[in-house]
Design a protein around this motif. Structure first.
Motif, PDB file in Angstrom:
ATOM      1  N   ALA A  51       0.837  -1.198   0.000  1.00 39.93           N
ATOM      2  CA  ALA A  51       0.000   0.000   0.000  1.00 39.93           C
ATOM      3  C   ALA A  51       0.870   1.245   0.000  1.00 39.93           C
ATOM      4  CB  ALA A  51      -0.919   0.006   1.217  1.00 39.93           C
ATOM      5  N   ALA A  52       0.332   2.299  -0.580  1.00 41.68           N
ATOM      6  CA  ALA A  52       0.953   3.621  -0.539  1.00 41.68           C
ATOM      7  C   ALA A  52      -0.158   4.631  -0.308  1.00 41.68           C
ATOM      8  CB  ALA A  52       1.690   3.908  -1.840  1.00 41.68           C
ATOM      9  N   VAL A  53       0.187   5.700   0.375  1.00 40.13           N
ATOM     10  CA  VAL A  53      -0.769   6.775   0.595  1.00 40.13           C
ATOM     11  C   VAL A  53      -0.404   7.917  -0.327  1.00 40.13           C
ATOM     12  CG1 VAL A  53      -1.625   8.462   2.253  1.00 40.13           C
ATOM     13  CG2 VAL A  53      -1.248   6.106   2.966  1.00 40.13           C
ATOM     14  N   VAL A  54      -1.382   8.340  -1.133  1.00 44.81           N
ATOM     15  CA  VAL A  54      -1.188   9.467  -2.038  1.00 44.81           C
ATOM     16  C   VAL A  54      -1.635  10.724  -1.315  1.00 44.81           C
ATOM     17  CG1 VAL A  54      -1.849  10.493  -4.236  1.00 44.81           C
ATOM     18  CG2 VAL A  54      -1.538   8.015  -4.064  1.00 44.81           C
ATOM     19  N   LEU A 100       6.792   2.533  -5.328  1.00 39.71           N
ATOM     20  CA  LEU A 100       6.607   2.212  -3.914  1.00 39.71           C
ATOM     21  C   LEU A 100       6.032   0.812  -3.685  1.00 39.71           C
ATOM     22  CD1 LEU A 100       5.183   5.664  -2.752  1.00 39.71           C
ATOM     23  CD2 LEU A 100       7.433   4.715  -2.192  1.00 39.71           C
ATOM     24  N   CYS A 101       5.194   0.340  -4.611  1.00 36.15           N
ATOM     25  CA  CYS A 101       4.487  -0.934  -4.408  1.00 36.15           C
ATOM     26  C   CYS A 101       4.873  -2.011  -5.402  1.00 36.15           C
ATOM     27  CB  CYS A 101       2.970  -0.707  -4.498  1.00 36.15           C
ATOM     28  SG  CYS A 101       2.328   0.417  -3.254  1.00 36.15           S
ATOM     29  N   GLY A 102       5.702  -1.697  -6.358  1.00 34.37           N
ATOM     30  CA  GLY A 102       6.004  -2.634  -7.432  1.00 34.37           C
ATOM     31  C   GLY A 102       5.075  -2.380  -8.595  1.00 34.37           C
ATOM     32  N   PRO A 103       5.520  -2.683  -9.810  1.00 30.90           N
ATOM     33  CA  PRO A 103       4.708  -2.410 -10.994  1.00 30.90           C
ATOM     34  C   PRO A 103       3.387  -3.179 -10.965  1.00 30.90           C
ATOM     35  CG  PRO A 103       6.832  -3.353 -11.620  1.00 30.90           C
ATOM     36  CD  PRO A 103       6.783  -3.293 -10.124  1.00 30.90           C
ATOM     37  N   LYS A 104       2.393  -2.548 -11.519  1.00 31.15           N
ATOM     38  CA  LYS A 104       1.077  -3.184 -11.635  1.00 31.15           C
ATOM     39  C   LYS A 104       1.216  -4.416 -12.525  1.00 31.15           C
ATOM     40  CE  LYS A 104      -3.398  -1.150 -11.671  1.00 31.15           C
ATOM     41  NZ  LYS A 104      -4.190  -0.015 -12.037  1.00 31.15           N
ATOM     42  N   PRO A 105       0.626  -5.539 -12.104  1.00 32.75           N
ATOM     43  CA  PRO A 105       0.716  -6.744 -12.938  1.00 32.75           C
ATOM     44  C   PRO A 105       0.052  -6.513 -14.298  1.00 32.75           C
ATOM     45  CG  PRO A 105      -0.204  -7.247 -10.767  1.00 32.75           C
ATOM     46  CD  PRO A 105      -0.116  -5.761 -10.876  1.00 32.75           C
TER      47      PRO A 105
END
Length: 127
Positions: free
Chosen positions: A12-15, A118-123
């Protein structure tokens, strides 16, 4: 200031978005990090460039270095996203390049890039 939690790749990341600077000095950066951690439990912060004071991008002020050192001490990862093309400083361009090679601090052109860092590339989606 608006906080939005994004889930991606089991992380998770907070924008953080705001129309005026939220990070203006070291203390405001720490306050933001602690607010995000307290309200969301998240240590990954993606913040729009406009929410960061211009002094952050003037390396001679040492603001960026001081904030990044504090964030490192507290285990906070930060991605600043937006248009950095207006900055002509070679030192800043080098700082941005080096930061993007690491694992804790990033400068990205858009929110999606910040979240990916921050979370790794979207699959990739299967057709």
């Amino acid at each position: 200031m608006k906080l939005e939690t994004i889930q991606q790749n089991a992380a998770a990341a907070v924008v953080v978005t705001a129309e005026s600077p939220v990070i203006t000095d070291v203390q405001s950066a720490l306050d933001l990090a602690m607010t995000v951690k307290y309200e969301t439990g998240c240590a990954n912060i993606a913040i729009v460039k406009e929410a960061v004071a211009e002094d952050f991008f003037v390396l001679s002020t040492r603001l960026a270095g001081e904030i990044l050192q504090k964030y490192t001490n507290y285990g906070i990862r930060l991605a600043v996203f937006g248009d950095f093309s207006k900055y002509n400083s070679k030192a800043l361009r080098d700082f941005i390049y080096e930061s993007n090679q690491g694992k804790s601090f990033y400068f990205q052109p858009d929110q999606a890039g910040a979240i990916d860092k921050l979370c790794g590339p979207k699959p990739a989606e299967n057709p």
